[in-house]
Design a protein around this motif. Sequence first.
Motif, mmCIF file in Angstrom:
data_model
loop_
_atom_site.group_PDB
_atom_site.id
_atom_site.type_symbol
_atom_site.label_atom_id
_atom_site.label_comp_id
_atom_site.label_asym_id
_atom_site.label_seq_id
_atom_site.Cartn_x
_atom_site.Cartn_y
_atom_site.Cartn_z
ATOM 1 N N PHE A 40 -0.844 10.865 5.318
ATOM 2 C CA PHE A 40 0.272 11.810 5.194
ATOM 3 C C PHE A 40 0.394 12.464 3.825
ATOM 4 O O PHE A 40 1.187 13.389 3.657
ATOM 5 N N CYS A 41 -0.309 11.961 2.823
ATOM 6 C CA CYS A 41 -0.073 12.444 1.453
ATOM 7 C C CYS A 41 -1.220 13.326 0.997
ATOM 8 O O CYS A 41 -2.374 12.902 0.995
ATOM 9 N N ASN A 42 -0.885 14.541 0.574
ATOM 10 C CA ASN A 42 -1.943 15.485 0.208
ATOM 11 C C ASN A 42 -2.530 15.223 -1.176
ATOM 12 O O ASN A 42 -3.544 15.797 -1.541
ATOM 13 N N PHE A 43 -1.910 14.336 -1.965
ATOM 14 C CA PHE A 43 -2.522 13.958 -3.249
ATOM 15 C C PHE A 43 -3.618 12.902 -3.061
ATOM 16 O O PHE A 43 -4.397 12.637 -3.963
ATOM 17 N N ALA A 44 -3.615 12.260 -1.899
ATOM 18 C CA ALA A 44 -4.472 11.087 -1.716
ATOM 19 C C ALA A 44 -5.954 11.424 -1.827
ATOM 20 O O ALA A 44 -6.412 12.436 -1.306
ATOM 21 N N LEU A 45 -6.696 10.522 -2.465
ATOM 22 C CA LEU A 45 -8.147 10.663 -2.527
ATOM 23 C C LEU A 45 -8.797 9.777 -1.473
ATOM 24 O O LEU A 45 -9.976 9.927 -1.177
ATOM 25 N N TRP A 83 -2.744 -1.408 -3.015
ATOM 26 C CA TRP A 83 -3.581 -0.212 -2.844
ATOM 27 C C TRP A 83 -2.776 1.032 -3.211
ATOM 28 O O TRP A 83 -1.617 1.161 -2.823
ATOM 29 N N THR A 84 -3.427 1.949 -3.886
ATOM 30 C CA THR A 84 -2.781 3.235 -4.160
ATOM 31 C C THR A 84 -3.822 4.330 -3.996
ATOM 32 O O THR A 84 -4.972 4.168 -4.420
ATOM 33 N N GLY A 85 -3.425 5.418 -3.322
ATOM 34 C CA GLY A 85 -4.421 6.405 -2.905
ATOM 35 C C GLY A 85 -4.904 7.357 -3.979
ATOM 36 O O GLY A 85 -5.873 8.098 -3.772
ATOM 37 N N CYS A 86 -4.248 7.355 -5.132
ATOM 38 C CA CYS A 86 -4.657 8.262 -6.222
ATOM 39 C C CYS A 86 -4.028 7.775 -7.521
ATOM 40 O O CYS A 86 -3.189 6.873 -7.502
ATOM 41 N N PRO A 87 -4.379 8.359 -8.663
ATOM 42 C CA PRO A 87 -3.867 7.845 -9.944
ATOM 43 C C PRO A 87 -2.351 7.988 -10.135
ATOM 44 O O PRO A 87 -1.816 7.471 -11.117
ATOM 45 N N ASN A 88 -1.644 8.643 -9.225
ATOM 46 C CA ASN A 88 -0.178 8.680 -9.372
ATOM 47 C C ASN A 88 0.440 7.282 -9.300
ATOM 48 O O ASN A 88 1.561 7.063 -9.751
ATOM 49 N N SER A 89 -0.271 6.353 -8.662
ATOM 50 C CA SER A 89 0.103 4.921 -8.715
ATOM 51 C C SER A 89 1.393 4.550 -8.002
ATOM 52 O O SER A 89 2.100 3.626 -8.421
ATOM 53 N N CYS A 90 1.704 5.248 -6.905
ATOM 54 C CA CYS A 90 2.907 4.892 -6.137
ATOM 55 C C CYS A 90 2.819 3.461 -5.613
ATOM 56 O O CYS A 90 3.829 2.799 -5.421
ATOM 57 N N GLY A 91 1.604 2.976 -5.358
ATOM 58 C CA GLY A 91 1.408 1.605 -4.862
ATOM 59 C C GLY A 91 1.347 0.583 -5.995
ATOM 60 O O GLY A 91 1.055 -0.579 -5.748
ATOM 61 N N SER A 144 0.831 -1.207 0.000
ATOM 62 C CA SER A 144 0.000 0.000 0.000
ATOM 63 C C SER A 144 0.862 1.252 0.000
ATOM 64 O O SER A 144 1.853 1.339 0.714
ATOM 65 N N CYS A 145 0.438 2.225 -0.778
ATOM 66 C CA CYS A 145 1.113 3.529 -0.748
ATOM 67 C C CYS A 145 0.709 4.255 0.530
ATOM 68 O O CYS A 145 -0.109 3.781 1.312
ATOM 69 N N THR A 146 1.239 5.449 0.712
ATOM 70 C CA THR A 146 1.048 6.226 1.932
ATOM 71 C C THR A 146 -0.418 6.590 2.190
ATOM 72 O O THR A 146 -0.920 6.446 3.300
ATOM 73 N N GLY A 147 -1.090 7.112 1.176
ATOM 74 C CA GLY A 147 -2.493 7.481 1.330
ATOM 75 C C GLY A 147 -2.719 8.713 2.194
ATOM 76 O O GLY A 147 -1.774 9.415 2.588
ATOM 77 N N ALA A 148 -4.001 8.938 2.512
ATOM 78 C CA ALA A 148 -4.438 10.231 3.079
ATOM 79 C C ALA A 148 -3.847 10.565 4.451
ATOM 80 O O ALA A 148 -3.866 11.730 4.856
HETATM 81 FE FE1 SF4 Z 1 0.181 9.854 -2.416
HETATM 82 FE FE2 SF4 Z 1 -1.172 9.162 -4.569
HETATM 83 FE FE3 SF4 Z 1 1.361 8.410 -4.286
HETATM 84 FE FE4 SF4 Z 1 -0.473 7.291 -2.765
HETATM 85 S S1 SF4 Z 1 -0.404 7.156 -4.994
HETATM 86 S S2 SF4 Z 1 1.503 8.118 -2.052
HETATM 87 S S3 SF4 Z 1 -1.886 8.954 -2.455
HETATM 88 S S4 SF4 Z 1 0.676 10.467 -4.509
#
Ligand code: SF4
Length: 522
Positions: free
Chosen positions: A406-411, A439-447, A400-404
């Motif tokens: 700590f991450c301000n991009f997270a949805l 799991w990834t918190g937004c379309p940036n797809s870090c996860g 799982s990526c960081t998500g909401a």
């Molecule tokens: Fe943040 Fe989006 Fe990357 Fe997850 S995928 S760490 S929410 S930028």
Amino acid sequence: MTETATTTEKLNKFEKFKAEKDGLAVKNEIENFAQIGWEAMDEDDLNHRLKWLGVFFRPVTPGKFMMRMRLPNGILTSNQMSALAEVVQRYGENGSADITTRQNIQLRGINIEDIPDIFNKFHKVGLTTIQSGMDNIRNITGDPVAGLDADEFYDTRELVQQIQDMLTNNGEGNPEFSNLPRKFNIAITGGRDNSVHAEINDLAFIPAFWGNKDQLPIFGFNVIVGGLFSAKRCEAAIPLNVWVSPAEVVLLCKVIVEIFRDHGLRANRQKARLMWLLDEWGIEKFRNEVEKRFGKSLLPAAAKDEIDWEKRDHVGIYKQKQPGFNYAGLNIPVGRLYADDMFEIARLAEVYGSGEIRFTVEQNIIIPNIPDSSLTTFFTEEILKRFAVNPGLLMRSLVSCTGAQFCNFALIETKNRALAMIKSLESELILSRPVRIHWTGCPNSCGQPQVADIGLMGTKVRKNGKMTEGVDIYMGGTVGKDAHLGTCVQKSIPCEDLQPVLREILIQNFGAKVREEALISH
Ligand code: SF4
Ligand code: SRM
């Protein structure tokens, strides 16, 4: 930078602030920032340039910074782990760390006034955070069992270190590469299972033998370029049609990063990754430029590469190529660690291993060099109840990526939700094979949901007239041999309705069976 990159294109706001003052310039200002405090800092220094030092302002937790390390090949010593643990410990309940999807670690909760002191501490133990964020080269990944795996073709550790040293000026910061058009990812795999997800990097090296029937095959790498995930576009890397020997890898990296720096597109930040330049130039023109700068003609790619295994996750106890020694792969649920955990892992590595610790791109830990004779006592360690060597078949592959949090991009919130959902699914279902859920918190797809069996990408959805947290579901990502990216199969599932949907997917597509207890309670 060439004329083309600067003068014929309109600069976006990131290019403007970089042109005004280079990101690395803040290296000399860190004492001053510590004194004046973050509230008094220039906004571009605070929000952007600090990332050139691996220091991230977190708008979600203002004043509590994140620090991203660089760990070539994902390797650190127990001393280094203890130093990281001491940093996190200072911040009490705000202090934590996350193992990342690039075999790396990030520390959280940090106060800016402590950063000069933390940098000194890192310097003493040989750690660096330099150029780990923004328009720089990210942590360089290599085989997590390099030097341990009896079946490897090449031990990637030294090469990865050499590339990092060249690109970062031995960890001190390198102005040659501090103004790229965008981030840049490099990976080298030396084993048979593509353990680094080579194809999702801007530049990757894949084992391949050069030669024909009449010649003795020579070991080297086929080169692929342009892989990326972004909100705008996701692509697997494409062949550059180049084979290089290990001795040529560092120079090839230098040359390709220079071309990206000098010719990468800078007008539209959404279209600034290497793949967009490859589209504009075509692979032939790009290859010609690589050859020109390399200073000699390059061999075409070897006919076949040597990725012929399914990808391993390294969780469990495995024999090393060194007789009598084992490596232990510990599952770290969603990569989250606290100070006590980090001290404990450092202790385990010292007591049972050689003091070495490694990270994997699945956000897990490997402790190498455990003698056969120590295994029985090793298994009695309390911490293995939380960081298991034999976790459930969903938990072992959860990313799982960081998500909401700590991450301000997270949805959406990711890590805690992912953990709770896996726990419930494992209590309801019997699995017969691991299923990789990312799991990834937004379309940036870090996860990296596109490499997963089931990828969950955060989105906002409307339910009963209200906006709520939801996911798009990706499936079909394959890893290792014949890796390819998964695609979106279902859109806009509210997170509160997700569990039965996942349950059904696991039953229908992955052969999961419902536990009897769960049938009775339903
Ligand atoms: Fe943040 Fe989006 Fe990357 Fe997850 S995928 S760490 S929410 S930028
Ligand atoms: Fe990422 C931005 C976290 C791996 C694609 N990523 C961010 C930021 C820095 C945004 C921010 O400032 O808040 C996130 C920091 C949140 C935080 O507080 O942790 C962030 N990315 C992560 C990590 C920590 C996810 C994780 O939980 O493991 C990973 C850190 C790796 C490292 O050690 O360097 C991480 N990010 C990735 C990957 C996966 C990979 O490299 O294999 C990707 C997709 C691959 C790729 O880059 O092609 C990825 N991150 C992005 C993007 C989209 C890039 C683009 O071209 O648009 C962004 C947004 C951006 O750069 O503008 C981003």
